[in-house]
Design a protein around this motif. Structure first.
Motif, mmCIF file in Angstrom:
data_model
loop_
_atom_site.group_PDB
_atom_site.id
_atom_site.type_symbol
_atom_site.label_atom_id
_atom_site.label_comp_id
_atom_site.label_asym_id
_atom_site.label_seq_id
_atom_site.Cartn_x
_atom_site.Cartn_y
_atom_site.Cartn_z
ATOM 1 N N ILE A 60 0.836 -1.200 0.000
ATOM 2 C CA ILE A 60 0.000 0.000 0.000
ATOM 3 C C ILE A 60 0.871 1.249 0.000
ATOM 4 C CG2 ILE A 60 -1.596 1.364 1.401
ATOM 5 C CD1 ILE A 60 -2.879 -1.284 2.283
ATOM 6 N N VAL A 65 -1.708 -0.803 -4.487
ATOM 7 C CA VAL A 65 -2.940 -1.474 -4.053
ATOM 8 C C VAL A 65 -4.158 -0.566 -4.231
ATOM 9 C CG1 VAL A 65 -4.115 -2.575 -2.104
ATOM 10 C CG2 VAL A 65 -1.636 -2.843 -2.392
ATOM 11 N N PHE A 84 -1.439 1.330 5.781
ATOM 12 C CA PHE A 84 -2.797 0.828 5.604
ATOM 13 C C PHE A 84 -3.803 1.757 6.271
ATOM 14 C CE2 PHE A 84 -6.202 -1.498 7.824
ATOM 15 C CZ PHE A 84 -6.928 -1.977 6.743
ATOM 16 N N ALA A 87 -4.216 4.985 4.392
ATOM 17 C CA ALA A 87 -4.861 4.788 3.091
ATOM 18 C C ALA A 87 -6.360 4.565 3.239
ATOM 19 C CB ALA A 87 -4.225 3.609 2.359
ATOM 20 N N VAL A 93 -7.410 3.473 -0.629
ATOM 21 C CA VAL A 93 -7.714 2.075 -0.926
ATOM 22 C C VAL A 93 -9.150 1.782 -0.525
ATOM 23 C CG1 VAL A 93 -5.325 1.325 -0.625
ATOM 24 C CG2 VAL A 93 -6.936 1.152 1.284
#
Length: 270
Positions: A60, A65, A84, A87, A93
């Protein structure tokens, strides 16, 4: 080794659904770093089996991703997964919440070539409420109302993992890590890195055959010594907890993540 890892990394192209293992289950970190270095595979849909950690966070952070389907992503004792978390908060994401049994049920459906697998425990949960692809029907075999959730089959384009050894025929020893077999059975392509290649036939030896994934389900293999580092590999080496903590501290910012990645370009531990 770099050429072999490049060969495996070339299988992964933009938009693919990629199944990745839990942190203690053989994470192919050497291959992950090669994917990041190549940078060509973007908009990946990661399927964590059933949770993710450093591998997911790095992919990520590197901008590869688009979607994460998982029960959880964290760095364990090192704390949260900073790239993560950022994001998801920013909407960079797409998050598909799942549960561990639901992930395994979807893979099992794919393995058995059926469109779905029924489950009960999700009924009425917040997770089920936000998954429009999970359908609730009445059990057709019950006389009275009996709702049940249908989990669609999960068909990864590619599964990636690291294992202690493979033989010259392409059989891979995974021991008790049967979730790795489930990933390989469900995926169209299975890419495996291993610590070593052995000359003996793993399927012919009674002591290893039961824990061996047959070559039929393995697309390609590359040797990568200490290829799970800084994660550990069962029966082989322990996690490098200090390195995991170092990453967690550095990756709290995008700039810190970029600096960390620039400092750790090698595919395996020193």
């Amino acid at each position: 080794m770099q050429d072999d890892l490049d060969r495996l990394a070339a299988y992964v192209i933009s938009g693919m659904r990629v199944a990745v293992p839990v942190d203690y289950g053989g994470v192919p970190m050497a291959l992950t770093r090669r994917l990041i270095a190549r940078g060509g595979a973007r908009d990946l849909h990661l399927i964590c089996v059933p949770t993710g950690g450093l591998q997911v966070d790095m992919l990520i952070g590197a901008g590869l991703v688009a979607t994460v389907e998982t029960s959880a992503v964290s760095l364990g004792e090192a704390g949260g997964a900073p790239r993560f978390n950022d994001a998801v908060r920013s909407g960079e994401v797409r998050m598909l919440d799942a549960t561990c049994p639901a992930i395994h049920a979807g893979l099992l459906a794919a393995q058995k070539a059926v469109p779905f697998m029924p489950m009960r425990g999700l009924l009425g949960s917040d997770v089920q409420a936000y998954r429009e692809d999970w359908k609730v029907i009445d059990n057709p075999l019950a006389e009275d109302a009996d709702p049940i959730v249908l989990i669609p089959a999960i068909h990864p384009d590619v599964a990636v993992f690291h294992a202690p050894m493979a033989d010259r025929a392409g059989n891979v020893w995974i021991g008790r890590r049967r979730e790795l077999a489930a990933m390989a059975y469900a995926a169209r392509t299975a890419l495996v890195t291993v610590e070593r290649i052995v000359e003996t036939d793993l399927m012919a030896d009674e002591t290893t055959a039961a824990g061996t994934l047959p070559a039929l389900y393995v697309t390609d293999i590359a040797q990568a010594e200490r290829g799970a580092w800084p994660h550990g590999l069962w029966g082989t080496y322990d996690p490098d907890s200090a390195e995991l903590r170092r990453y967690a501290a550095a990756a709290k910012t995008a700039a810190g993540f970029a600096e960390y990645m620039a400092e750790t370009k090698s595919e395996t531990a020193p």
